[in-house]
Design a protein around this motif. Structure first.
Motif, PDB file in Angstrom:
ATOM      1  N   THR A  10      39.023  46.194  34.738  1.00  0.00           N
ATOM      2  CA  THR A  10      38.226  47.259  36.106  1.00  0.00           C
ATOM      3  C   THR A  10      38.811  46.920  36.996  1.00  0.00           C
ATOM      4  N   GLY A  88      38.135  44.891  39.912  1.00  0.00           N
ATOM      5  CA  GLY A  88      37.045  45.787  40.699  1.00  0.00           C
ATOM      6  C   GLY A  88      35.352  45.255  41.798  1.00  0.00           C
ATOM      7  N   LEU A 158      46.545  32.379  41.480  1.00  0.00           N
ATOM      8  CA  LEU A 158      47.086  33.029  42.760  1.00  0.00           C
ATOM      9  C   LEU A 158      47.836  31.533  43.573  1.00  0.00           C
ATOM     10  N   ALA A 242      49.544  39.048  42.465  1.00  0.00           N
ATOM     11  CA  ALA A 242      47.886  38.495  42.112  1.00  0.00           C
ATOM     12  C   ALA A 242      47.486  39.334  40.665  1.00  0.00           C
TER      13      ALA A 242
END
Ligand code: NAI
Length: 328
Positions: A10, A88, A158, A242
């Motif tokens: 997404t 997203g 990360l 990321a």
């Protein structure tokens, strides 16, 4: 396995999506022998941009990339998904309160959890990258009653990788000389990168931690505020790092962590290390047989306890703020 993997991404037209998709297609996530079918979900206005990315994916002529399909409908995009990379999210707009951001994203992730519950593959694995990642993952899990909650994870890899990078600079060694770093808590400035159990080029992390001024005033804030430093330097938020961490997360989940090492991931707490059950909290984890296992038996000193507790309190506060989106 040579069965094609169905991977739904997404926010595919965003900057993390753009950086992630080419490495997934090239085999960095699931291994070079695993064919991949990509399903991209975007908001309607960004579908055209996703189509451009799909054209470029075609032009990579990746040997294991079988198909790329683009959707603006979650139910279609998640159909048969074995991996869901939930990148997203709604960004924080100027003047928006944190509580409003939490609410707006909670609505998105509640819906995506419901849809995943209905249409995803039985062995679905989810990593939430979109912020606030931990709480978004908790909401999605709560709306997917038929999927084991531990399949819903949030990305703190990360932060883990950033901690390794800072330790490598400090010790003058390479990233590969460092193991057993742990990130605890929320993917936020309250996160706690813990080096007390780490091994740093033949030295113990506890030994490095005796320099408390460096630990408290340099190492911990540098890791926790690295995202802000990157925005200041780059004029845009971290994207390739990321994406790389997202790929590392799924890679290790499926293919296993190095023996003698562990990594960090946010998972629904089973009620260990003083973290209330259900909070999606970062822990030190190993992947064994395709499942995350929280590393057990670590001694948590007073210094670490206070920092873990502070980040866990923040996570509990986030859950309270979105309380009405959690099923009773
Ligand atoms: P971006 O703004 O470049 O891309 C986000 C994309 O998501 C946009 O194309 C947008 O149209 C799409 N999108 C928004 N809502 C959607 C929905 N409901 N369904 C499908 N697509 C949707 O942002 P970027 O830089 O790629 O970052 C994405 C997210 O990752 C942000 O929330 C950011 O804060 C977060 N992030 C998390 C990190 C972590 O370590 N957990 C690290 C870096 C970023």
């Amino acid at each position: 396995s040579t069965t094609p993997a169905v991977v739904t991404v997404t926010g595919a037209a965003g900057q993390i999506g753009y950086a992630a998709l080419f490495r997934i297609a090239a085999g960095a996530m699931l291994g070079h022998d695993r064919p991949v079918r990509l399903r991209l979900l975007e908001l309607p206005h960004a579908v055209s941009a996703a189509e451009g990315t799909a054209m470029e994916l075609d032009d990579g002529a990746f040997e294991q990339l079988l198909s790329v399909d683009i959707f603006d409908d979650a139910r279609a995009a998640f159909d048969g998904a074995e991996f869901a990379l939930l990148i997203g999210a709604k960004p924080r707009a100027r003047g928006m309160e944190r509580a409003d951001l939490l609410q707006a994203n909670a609505a998105i992730f509640a819906e995506q959890g419901e849809v995943l519950n209905d249409v995803a593959a039985a062995d679905l694995r989810v990593v939430v990258v979109g912020n606030p990642a931990n709480t978004n993952a908790a909401i999605a899990a709560a709306h997917a009653p038929d999927i084991p909650p531990e399949r819903f994870t949030a990305l703190t890899r990360l932060d883990h990788n950033r901690a390794i990078a800072q330790l490598a600079h400090r010790a003058g060694c390479a990233a590969r000389d460092i193991s057993r770093v742990s990130v605890w808590g929320n993917h936020s400035p309250t996160q706690y990168p813990d080096i007390f159990h780490a091994r740093v080029a033949g030295r113990s992390g506890a030994d490095l931690a005796t320099d408390r001024a460096w630990l408290v005033d340099d190492f911990i804030p540098t890791v926790a505020r690295r995202g802000t430093a990157i925005i200041e330097a780059r004029g845009a938020s971290s994207a390739a790092s990321a994406a790389s961490a997202t790929i590392d997360h799924i890679h290790d989940w499926v293919l296993g962590t190095e023996s003698d090492d562990w990594t960090s991931a946010a998972l629904p707490s089973p009620g260990v290390y003083g973290v209330p059950e259900g909070l999606v909290c970062s822990f030190p984890v190993r992947s064994v047989g395709g499942r995350w296992e929280i590393v057990s038996g670590l001694e948590i000193n007073e210094f670490s306890r206070a920092r873990i507790d502070a980040s866990v309190a923040e996570l509990a506060g986030e859950i309270t703020a979105v309380g009405d989106l959690l099923p009773a």
